[in-house]
Design a protein around this motif. Structure first.
Motif, PDB file in Angstrom:
ATOM      1  N   SER A 134      88.641 -15.188  54.550  1.00 37.85           N
ATOM      2  CA  SER A 134      89.591 -14.091  54.763  1.00 37.85           C
ATOM      3  C   SER A 134      89.355 -13.378  56.084  1.00 37.85           C
ATOM      4  CB  SER A 134      89.489 -13.084  53.610  1.00 37.85           C
ATOM      5  OG  SER A 134      88.197 -12.496  53.571  1.00 37.85           O
ATOM      6  N   LYS A 135      90.340 -12.551  56.454  1.00 38.93           N
ATOM      7  CA  LYS A 135      90.269 -11.707  57.644  1.00 38.93           C
ATOM      8  C   LYS A 135      91.045 -10.424  57.344  1.00 38.93           C
ATOM      9  CE  LYS A 135      90.904 -12.098  62.696  1.00 38.93           C
ATOM     10  NZ  LYS A 135      89.488 -12.304  63.040  1.00 38.93           N
ATOM     11  N   HIS A 136      90.473  -9.288  57.746  1.00 45.48           N
ATOM     12  CA  HIS A 136      91.093  -7.971  57.547  1.00 45.48           C
ATOM     13  C   HIS A 136      91.252  -7.611  56.066  1.00 45.48           C
ATOM     14  CE1 HIS A 136      91.894  -8.446  61.768  1.00 45.48           C
ATOM     15  NE2 HIS A 136      92.902  -9.275  61.597  1.00 45.48           N
ATOM     16  N   LEU A 151      91.692 -18.331  38.059  1.00 43.54           N
ATOM     17  CA  LEU A 151      92.597 -18.675  36.963  1.00 43.54           C
ATOM     18  C   LEU A 151      93.027 -20.136  37.050  1.00 43.54           C
ATOM     19  CD1 LEU A 151      94.987 -15.574  36.951  1.00 43.54           C
ATOM     20  CD2 LEU A 151      93.168 -16.062  35.306  1.00 43.54           C
ATOM     21  N   LEU A 152      92.872 -20.712  38.221  1.00 47.81           N
ATOM     22  CA  LEU A 152      93.353 -22.068  38.493  1.00 47.81           C
ATOM     23  C   LEU A 152      92.206 -23.058  38.641  1.00 47.81           C
ATOM     24  CD1 LEU A 152      96.045 -20.983  41.104  1.00 47.81           C
ATOM     25  CD2 LEU A 152      96.398 -21.460  38.686  1.00 47.81           C
ATOM     26  N   GLY A 153      91.026 -22.662  38.198  1.00 47.28           N
ATOM     27  CA  GLY A 153      89.842 -23.520  38.304  1.00 47.28           C
ATOM     28  C   GLY A 153      88.639 -22.697  38.693  1.00 47.28           C
ATOM     29  N   ILE A 154      87.997 -23.080  39.778  1.00 41.47           N
ATOM     30  CA  ILE A 154      86.846 -22.355  40.304  1.00 41.47           C
ATOM     31  C   ILE A 154      87.104 -22.036  41.775  1.00 41.47           C
ATOM     32  CG2 ILE A 154      84.381 -22.482  40.862  1.00 41.47           C
ATOM     33  CD1 ILE A 154      84.040 -24.360  38.488  1.00 41.47           C
ATOM     34  N   ALA A 155      86.905 -20.767  42.147  1.00 40.66           N
ATOM     35  CA  ALA A 155      87.077 -20.339  43.534  1.00 40.66           C
ATOM     36  C   ALA A 155      85.713 -20.104  44.166  1.00 40.66           C
ATOM     37  CB  ALA A 155      87.914 -19.066  43.602  1.00 40.66           C
ATOM     38  N   VAL A 156      85.558 -20.564  45.402  1.00 43.36           N
ATOM     39  CA  VAL A 156      84.311 -20.411  46.146  1.00 43.36           C
ATOM     40  C   VAL A 156      84.633 -19.796  47.495  1.00 43.36           C
ATOM     41  CG1 VAL A 156      82.343 -21.604  47.170  1.00 43.36           C
ATOM     42  CG2 VAL A 156      83.298 -22.427  45.018  1.00 43.36           C
ATOM     43  N   THR A 157      83.935 -18.718  47.856  1.00 43.97           N
ATOM     44  CA  THR A 157      84.123 -18.091  49.162  1.00 43.97           C
ATOM     45  C   THR A 157      83.198 -18.750  50.179  1.00 43.97           C
ATOM     46  OG1 THR A 157      84.715 -15.964  48.152  1.00 43.97           O
ATOM     47  CG2 THR A 157      84.013 -15.922  50.456  1.00 43.97           C
ATOM     48  N   ILE A 158      83.765 -19.162  51.310  1.00 45.42           N
ATOM     49  CA  ILE A 158      82.988 -19.842  52.358  1.00 45.42           C
ATOM     50  C   ILE A 158      83.319 -19.228  53.711  1.00 45.42           C
ATOM     51  CG2 ILE A 158      82.943 -22.020  51.067  1.00 45.42           C
ATOM     52  CD1 ILE A 158      85.104 -23.069  52.969  1.00 45.42           C
ATOM     53  N   ASN A 159      82.507 -19.556  54.720  1.00 41.74           N
ATOM     54  CA  ASN A 159      82.818 -19.161  56.088  1.00 41.74           C
ATOM     55  C   ASN A 159      83.988 -19.992  56.603  1.00 41.74           C
ATOM     56  OD1 ASN A 159      80.667 -17.301  56.173  1.00 41.74           O
ATOM     57  ND2 ASN A 159      79.235 -18.900  56.823  1.00 41.74           N
ATOM     58  N   GLU A 160      84.796 -19.384  57.446  1.00 41.49           N
ATOM     59  CA  GLU A 160      86.017 -20.066  57.879  1.00 41.49           C
ATOM     60  C   GLU A 160      85.738 -21.358  58.629  1.00 41.49           C
ATOM     61  OE1 GLU A 160      90.448 -19.180  59.591  1.00 41.49           O
ATOM     62  OE2 GLU A 160      88.933 -17.616  59.783  1.00 41.49           O
ATOM     63  N   GLU A 161      84.611 -21.423  59.352  1.00 47.57           N
ATOM     64  CA  GLU A 161      84.326 -22.653  60.107  1.00 47.57           C
ATOM     65  C   GLU A 161      84.099 -23.857  59.195  1.00 47.57           C
ATOM     66  OE1 GLU A 161      80.437 -20.132  60.316  1.00 47.57           O
ATOM     67  OE2 GLU A 161      82.616 -19.794  60.408  1.00 47.57           O
TER      68      GLU A 161
END
Length: 263
Positions: A134-136, A151-161
């Protein structure tokens, strides 16, 4: 409840809409999906999901906007809806490959919460792995979007690169798994099973293996060790596969896909 506008009702956009509806956390009336060829959204309309061609109307009605068009169409879509975007109201989520949050911000012309999300096609049955950056966005908004994709599975937050790498490992990766299942089916037929039975055994075996790792939190080799006895048939088969380049072929395939997406 937030209203969601999905701009682009192709395979992925429709899958997201169906997944959200099937999760029962979003009412059909709170999901808008747009597409030029609206007749191709009849299956969504039957469920009560709002469908149409007017992107601006969908944006005005929604709080979360998911851009689910081909990468080359993102700029035109944003130019079309820019006048209706409100930083105090809207969160913008792009599932288009290769378009960075900085590029999207530049297209919009002002700052608003922007997310990139990379799911795979299992999102339709709430079993996707979705990588997010994300940004901002503030902490509340980050939590909100993570909860949506959970809700649609598993979400993982990562660095954009790492988003391009996520595309290869998660989105392309599902095709690699399908190819592996197909090969298991073909092997099953070779040793005597009919196609349907071979398919059932292969599919459930892959599902069970994945669940063992997800729920047990162990390394794959730990589970492999449980079924490889001295002089047994499992280790014999594994060694032959490695001799034929099984692991190296898969790794090289992943690297090749990554090099392609980098270009």
């Amino acid at each position: 409840m937030n209203t969601i506008a999905i701009l682009g009702g192709g395979n992925l956009g429709s899958a997201i809409a169906q997944g959200l509806y099937k999760s029962k956390q979003y009412q059909a009336a709170n999901i808008f999906v747009t597409r030029n060829k609206i007749e191709r959204l009849a299956h969504l309309k039957t469920e009560g999901i709002q469908v149409g061609k007017d992107n601006n109307f969908a944006v005005q009605e929604a709080q979360i906007i998911i851009i689910a068009v081909k990468p080359y169409k993102v700029k035109d879509i944003i130019a079309e809806i820019r006048q209706d975007l409100d930083p105090k109201k809207h969160i913008l989520v792009s599932v288009a490959t290769g378009i960075t949050t900085s590029e999207i911000t530049q297209m919009v012309g002002f700052e608003l919460p922007i997310f990139r999300a990379m799911p795979n096609t299992a999102i339709e049955i709430q079993e996707s792995i979705t990588c997010i950056c994300s940004k901002h966005a503030n902490t509340t908004q980050k939590t909100q979007i993570s909860e949506l994709f959970n809700l649609l599975g598993i979400a993982v937050t990562i660095n954009e690169e790492l988003m391009e790498a996520a595309t290869v490992l998660g989105a392309c990766g599902i095709a690699y798994v399908f190819r592996f299942i197909r090969a298991m089916m073909q092997g099953g037929i070779e040793i005597g099973f009919d196609a349907i039975t071979a398919s059932t055994i292969a599919e459930q075996t892959v599902k069970g293996a994945a669940e063992l790792l997800l729920k047990g939190g162990k390394h794959p080799e730990e589970e492999i060790d449980k079924v490889t006895t001295p002089k047994g048939c499992t280790i014999s088969g594994l060694n032959e596969m490695e001799h034929r380049g099984f692991s190296s072929s898969l790794i090289k395939g992943i690297l090749n896909s990554y090099q392609k997406i980098e270009k």
